[in-house]
Design an enzyme around this catalytic site. Structure first.
Site, PDB file in Angstrom:
ATOM      1  N   LYS A  15       3.763   5.795   5.161  1.00  0.00           N
ATOM      2  CA  LYS A  15       3.099   4.491   5.193  1.00  0.00           C
ATOM      3  C   LYS A  15       2.854   4.000   6.611  1.00  0.00           C
ATOM      4  O   LYS A  15       2.586   2.819   6.824  1.00  0.00           O
ATOM      5  CB  LYS A  15       3.948   3.473   4.416  1.00  0.00           C
ATOM      6  CG  LYS A  15       4.121   3.835   2.939  1.00  0.00           C
ATOM      7  CD  LYS A  15       4.998   2.822   2.249  1.00  0.00           C
ATOM      8  CE  LYS A  15       5.253   3.211   0.797  1.00  0.00           C
ATOM      9  NZ  LYS A  15       6.174   2.277   0.141  1.00  0.00           N
TER      10      LYS A  15
ATOM     11  N   PRO B  39       0.839  -1.212   0.000  1.00  0.00           N
ATOM     12  CA  PRO B  39       0.000   0.000   0.000  1.00  0.00           C
ATOM     13  C   PRO B  39       0.869   1.256   0.000  1.00  0.00           C
ATOM     14  O   PRO B  39       1.894   1.297   0.671  1.00  0.00           O
ATOM     15  CB  PRO B  39      -0.780  -0.095   1.311  1.00  0.00           C
ATOM     16  CG  PRO B  39      -0.627  -1.489   1.791  1.00  0.00           C
ATOM     17  CD  PRO B  39       0.637  -2.018   1.200  1.00  0.00           C
ATOM     18  N   GLU B  40       0.451   2.257  -0.735  1.00  0.00           N
ATOM     19  CA  GLU B  40       1.197   3.518  -0.734  1.00  0.00           C
ATOM     20  C   GLU B  40       0.489   4.493   0.213  1.00  0.00           C
ATOM     21  O   GLU B  40      -0.554   4.176   0.792  1.00  0.00           O
ATOM     22  CB  GLU B  40       1.316   4.031  -2.177  1.00  0.00           C
ATOM     23  CG  GLU B  40       1.955   2.932  -3.053  1.00  0.00           C
ATOM     24  CD  GLU B  40       2.596   3.403  -4.348  1.00  0.00           C
ATOM     25  OE1 GLU B  40       2.869   4.591  -4.500  1.00  0.00           O
ATOM     26  OE2 GLU B  40       2.846   2.531  -5.210  1.00  0.00           O
TER      27      GLU B  40
ATOM     28  N   ARG C  49      13.725  -3.370  -6.331  1.00  0.00           N
ATOM     29  CA  ARG C  49      12.320  -3.166  -6.686  1.00  0.00           C
ATOM     30  C   ARG C  49      12.173  -3.016  -8.195  1.00  0.00           C
ATOM     31  O   ARG C  49      13.036  -2.462  -8.868  1.00  0.00           O
ATOM     32  CB  ARG C  49      11.770  -1.898  -5.990  1.00  0.00           C
ATOM     33  CG  ARG C  49      11.850  -1.938  -4.464  1.00  0.00           C
ATOM     34  CD  ARG C  49      10.990  -3.024  -3.833  1.00  0.00           C
ATOM     35  NE  ARG C  49       9.584  -2.898  -4.159  1.00  0.00           N
ATOM     36  CZ  ARG C  49       8.715  -2.150  -3.451  1.00  0.00           C
ATOM     37  NH1 ARG C  49       9.107  -1.495  -2.392  1.00  0.00           N
ATOM     38  NH2 ARG C  49       7.448  -2.097  -3.812  1.00  0.00           N
TER      39      ARG C  49
ATOM     40  N   ASN D 273       5.988   2.135  -5.249  1.00  0.00           N
ATOM     41  CA  ASN D 273       6.460   1.812  -6.584  1.00  0.00           C
ATOM     42  C   ASN D 273       5.606   2.402  -7.710  1.00  0.00           C
ATOM     43  O   ASN D 273       6.121   2.815  -8.745  1.00  0.00           O
ATOM     44  CB  ASN D 273       6.522   0.281  -6.725  1.00  0.00           C
ATOM     45  CG  ASN D 273       7.642  -0.146  -7.656  1.00  0.00           C
ATOM     46  OD1 ASN D 273       8.198   0.684  -8.367  1.00  0.00           O
ATOM     47  ND2 ASN D 273       7.956  -1.423  -7.664  1.00  0.00           N
TER      48      ASN D 273
END
Ligand SMILES: [Zn+2]
Length: 270
Positions: free
Chosen positions: A52, A2-3, A259, A167
């Protein structure tokens, strides 16, 4: 993962439903039993998000800190909760200032712990400015970016530089500004940073409002579908091998600091 917009939505919801009233806190799974006992029966004063991280402030001064990590989720319930299903780390039941009874079950977080004030201060001091917080200071991020030889694609994901970007926003933001994720921080101009920050604030606010990431401008929203049903339509994120929505070049993929990274080599040269 989750962002930031997801955490800010959760904070708003928890604040609305639980703040101002006594909350019953438990850990059906047991792993948070000691922590739950410290705050159970106390009044939740407010819920807020920093990047976050989700923070539940109780009237005793104690704070429950949650980081969802890759797999954590809250299951919200308007009305009574049934018997816990699966590994519920934390269960909250309360009604805030309303006569309703709400509940939420937290499963699979990376962190669920009780913190004291100094620990909360230490946590937030480690984080860069959060575009979704009022009074966030983009200059704090800029001071780090402009001195850095790390690529922007990595800097934007570093929570100590900017808090809350993950991301998807990283990839999409750089695309929207035609900036290569490989460009070094020190090669960004102050004007470019101002534009990136302003766009990030706007995009993430849309994310909070709509509960999903929306980054593709209407005039570009055609051609290849999004990467999965119900997932955000994107310019480059998870579109490796597909044609760029703007120039038709093949969207590229690589791994940067562990990533997945996506970009268009034509729209984001360098
Ligand atoms: Zn392109």
């Amino acid at each position: 993962m989750p962002e930031g917009h997801t955490l800010h939505r959760l904070a708003k919801l928890h604040h609305k439903r639980f703040a101002g009233g006594v909350v019953r806190v438990s850990s059906p799974q047991g792993r948070f039993a000691d922590g739950a006992a410290l705050v159970d029966g106390h009044v939740l004063v407010r819920a807020e998000a920093w990047g976050k991280h989700l923070l539940h402030h109780y009237d005793s001064g104690l704070v429950v800190h949650v980081h969802l990590g890759l797999y954590g989720t809250f299951t919200e319930s308007a009305g009574p909760l049934g018997d816990p299903v699966g590994q519920v780390r934390m269960r909250m039941i309360g009604g805030g200032r309303t006569a309703e009874a709400y509940g939420t079950d937290l499963r699979g977080p990376t962190a669920c712990e009780v913190l004291h004030d100094p620990e909360v201060s230490a946590l937030t001091a480690r984080l860069g400015p959060d575009p979704l917080r009022r009074n966030a200071d983009p200059d704090r991020a800029w001071e780090r970016i402009r001195r850095s030889s790390r690529p922007l694609g990595a800097l934007l994901m570093d929570q100590a530089v900017v808090a809350g970007v993950g991301n998807v926003y990283r990839a999409e933001l750089l695309f929207r500004h035609g900036i290569s994720p490989q460009r070094r921080g020190r090669d960004l101009t102050a004007d470019e940073w101002d534009e990136l920050w302003a766009d990030l604030v706007e995009l993430m606010r849309v994310g909070v409002r709509r509960g999903k990431i929306v980054v593709v401008r209407r005039e570009h929203d055609r051609g290849a579908p999004s990467y999965a049903d119900g997932k955000p339509r994107t310019y480059v994120y998870r579109r490796a091998g597909e044609p760029c929505r703007i120039c038709g070049s093949t969207v590229l993929h690589s791994v940067l600091e562990g990533r997945n990274l996506f970009w268009c080599p034509t729209c984001q040269p360098g």
